[in-house]
Design an enzyme around this catalytic site. Structure first.
Site, PDB file in Angstrom:
ATOM      1  N   LYS A 284       0.860  -1.183   0.000  1.00 15.26           N
ATOM      2  CA  LYS A 284       0.000   0.000   0.000  1.00 15.26           C
ATOM      3  C   LYS A 284       0.893   1.229   0.000  1.00 15.26           C
ATOM      4  O   LYS A 284       1.796   1.341   0.836  1.00 15.26           O
ATOM      5  CB  LYS A 284      -0.888  -0.001   1.261  1.00 15.26           C
ATOM      6  CG  LYS A 284      -2.110   0.900   1.188  1.00 15.26           C
ATOM      7  CD  LYS A 284      -3.227   0.280   0.380  1.00 15.26           C
ATOM      8  CE  LYS A 284      -4.576   0.919   0.573  1.00 15.26           C
ATOM      9  NZ  LYS A 284      -5.622   0.204  -0.225  1.00 15.26           N
TER      10      LYS A 284
ATOM     11  N   THR B 104      -4.512  -4.995   1.035  1.00 14.77           N
ATOM     12  CA  THR B 104      -3.780  -3.745   1.235  1.00 14.77           C
ATOM     13  C   THR B 104      -4.585  -2.809   2.131  1.00 14.77           C
ATOM     14  O   THR B 104      -4.017  -1.962   2.808  1.00 14.77           O
ATOM     15  CB  THR B 104      -3.431  -3.085  -0.119  1.00 14.77           C
ATOM     16  OG1 THR B 104      -4.631  -2.691  -0.782  1.00 14.77           O
ATOM     17  CG2 THR B 104      -2.625  -4.024  -0.990  1.00 14.77           C
TER      18      THR B 104
ATOM     19  N   HIS C  93      20.801  24.923 -12.210  1.00 16.00           N
ATOM     20  CA  HIS C  93      21.613  25.848 -12.994  1.00 16.00           C
ATOM     21  C   HIS C  93      21.133  27.290 -12.880  1.00 16.00           C
ATOM     22  O   HIS C  93      19.949  27.567 -12.992  1.00 16.00           O
ATOM     23  CB  HIS C  93      21.611  25.452 -14.468  1.00 16.00           C
ATOM     24  CG  HIS C  93      22.305  24.167 -14.738  1.00 16.00           C
ATOM     25  ND1 HIS C  93      23.664  24.008 -14.595  1.00 16.00           N
ATOM     26  CD2 HIS C  93      21.840  22.950 -15.126  1.00 16.00           C
ATOM     27  CE1 HIS C  93      24.012  22.765 -14.902  1.00 16.00           C
ATOM     28  NE2 HIS C  93      22.916  22.100 -15.218  1.00 16.00           N
TER      29      HIS C  93
END
Lengths: 251, 251, 251, 251
Positions: free
Chosen positions: A17, A63, A208
């Site tokens: 889960k 689950t 950057h």
């Protein structure tokens, strides 16, 4: 993953889960409240091939049951505990409570709720969301063996000077000029393995900040820039990953 | 938007550049660096219907030019300035520099780079990303009239007690029980209008922390929860928006 | 928003429920299933200043009740209906069912679930997620007046030729060269107002595909590019918004 | 990663460039255009410990150079090629062109641009963004050995019936009722390894559509729901991962 031979193929699977979100509040006698918010992922390794090939779920931990277990175990923790201890406690539950579960991976990301300060004093029950997150990943085997990795993610740092990049390979694909002065910035994802520190893993992409240099052969009027105006960009970005480990930790 | 009558229809348009990202560094003589990172959006109102109906771009400010202008203006700011002042400066440039531009909207979101402290001392050139963001939106007309709104966004706050919700309407669609004790949390988006404060706008969605209550008529064994374990959830969420304004600000 | 005078200030507020996700399945007698998935946002205008200043919630519709209403009304729709009709039905419910609600805004985004075809035949109950989304926003007043706007969002389109940009203003901030050949791409957000079509609104940001041109004065070896290799980029991007309306629709 | 012993520690690192976005257009003589958009990530394994410990970048391939190489190689591909072939070509370039590079990983995600059909006819140069994405990951060693994995991601599918879940373990943490009728939905991430198909990996999280059941002991008026109104939810969700492989592919 738990492996199994199946009609001449090797079959591996895990199920679990993800994104079980739980908050836990502890109330001290002096009126102060403590709280955590965790996002929990669980993966179980178990022999449940029957569910795939014979419509037989009798070895399957639903689950939904895993989700309930997170809440029940959070409830049982009547004293505040670290996210590492909760992850271990949860993973050990699954490997010991269910006979067919041979291993469990529990990952937790902790939201950075920080106590609010009013006029320099800590507030009893007020919190504010901060920036970088604390992470933990634990792998527990049936035998009880524990492999624990702690970490942080989304920690962005920057320095405006004292970074350069020169002396690198120049070939026919190279256009980058050398520089002795640039902004250096990164979003750190770091993790380290226990007991003591046996290994450190770092992931540090470049954030950057390119020096702005607008040029046009027809238009010399655009102002000259000298390392004070920058273009921050995400696409593309350099990536650096590294790990440092004790020899014994790799055995 | 700038309106125009066109073959019996009313036509309105604006064009601009979004997500112009710029960072600006200022270096003080004592060695300290100051820096900001801004994400700038520009919208111009202008009479450029010829571009839509006659392939004539002669009144069009290219959005690439708008982008360059952000960098050029950032460069010209040799002294550190607030994000509000930069937004006004930029919007005024567009309405005064281009004859056909009748109005300009500039929105800026400032990233929360904060100076790093090492051993209690501020670092000269090191920064770390914090949490909530500062926002500004300015609308400048050709006449020079300025309407400025400042704000914050992504400020998440939470308190673990001293909130309730009771006495609301109960009808056939109501299932929510009353409560005198709950977690209250929100992600604040706030904005306020100048000069002085003429109006305040608040957007405060609920960040729900639902008390966990796992029930099953067949399974009484799941532990009882009493307002100490919560389910944080994003879908769905309550929303509250409000504004407070001086009468004179609405004239 | 519903306005109110309060201690010399003007106070406006609305409250509602966002991200109410609902799916509805209709089963035809011939075995075919039809389904929709909607993400619903509700905002109610009502006189509930007592809740702000006197702790009196007796005029408050709980946002949890609004959520339940979405599900109850979806259930009552025993025949498949358009997302527009559902939005109107829902908004009208709030303005007629609650005496203190003077207006309601309902916004819905429909997920693009499309029937699956197997060997050229439509599947009875199988669906696959497509790309662009259908949107609707309706504003219903107590009087029953309805203002309805339909639309689409996240529709990305691209053409590889037959687009140019030339003849635009060139000034000291302009570096962009003119071009008669480029990729044109955008992510369309469009909306239109009823009855008939009274107005159309378009939001069409540029999805830039920049011609690649790697240059370095020291390195002439990098290959020449001629409009066949492009750099797709999101930061920054041009934005164009326009609307077209009948005169009578603006009265 | 490339390993190295360093002051009694084991040190591993790789570096590269992520999110290099490139589009390539090919123009056939009959007027038809073909185009792809790729998001490329590169990681190089090389012996460049000197850069970490001695400020010596002489063995470093700048990540900017890697980016340029993507564009240069895309340019060199004058005939349309598959994303798999481009990934291999790119990875082989890095391992053969640079003596110190011992291995290269190239990952590419292809955006699903699809040719537009107008009145049933394919358009020559018009495209529209579809849904699921094609992925590829290739690992090339100095020796020339290639390990290639292709896949898809973001493919969401759903069926409204003929799915159930019953017979699973029931214990003191179980509250989920058994069901013989439910919506089954998932977002598929699948990958397979070459040559031929030597292994298949599947990641299939549940996209839950929960049957709506609003209950309140005080309020029996809320309508009864019978598997026709559902609550789609992301938090939490079940996860299933499985792989199937030939024995020889695991040697």
């Amino acid at each position: 993953m738990a492996g199994k031979e199946l009609d001449g193929f090797h079959f591996e699977q895990m199920h679990g889960k993800d994104r079980v979100r739980v908050a836990r509040v502890w109330r001290a006698r002096d009126g102060r409240h403590f709280m955590v918010e965790w996002n929990v992922s669980i993966s179980l390794f178990s022999d449940c091939i029957a569910a795939y090939v014979r419509d037989d779920n009798s070895d399957i931990v639903a689950t939904d049951t895993m989700k309930n277990t997170v809440y029940a175990k959070a409830k049982e923790c009547t004293e505040q505990l670290s996210v590492e201890d909760f992850a271990i406690l949860l993973a050990k539950h699954f490997t010991s409570f269910y006979s067919q579960v041979s291993g469990a991976i529990v990952k937790i990301v902790e939201k950075p709720w920080e106590r609010v300060y009013i006029d320099g004093q800590p507030h009893e029950h007020g919190f504010k969301l901060g920036s970088e997150k604390h992470t933990v990943e634990v792998f527990v085997k049936k035998s009880g063996a524990v492999k624990l990795v702690s970490g942080i993610e989304e920690l962005s740092v920057l320095k405006t000077t004292k970074s350069g990049f020169e002396g690198f390979i120049r070939d026919k694909y190279t256009a980058l000029p050398e520089t002795r002065e640039r902004i250096l910035a990164t979003e750190v994802t770091a993790s380290w393995r226990f007991p003591d520190i046996s290994a450190v893993q770092l992931k540090m992409p470049n954030l950057h900040f390119l020096p702005v240099n607008i040029s046009s052969k027809d238009n010399p009027a655009i102002v000259k820039f000298n390392d004070d105006v920058f273009l921050p960009t995400d696409d593309p970005h350099g990536s650096i990953q590294a790990s440092l480990s004790h020899f014994w930790s790799r055995m």
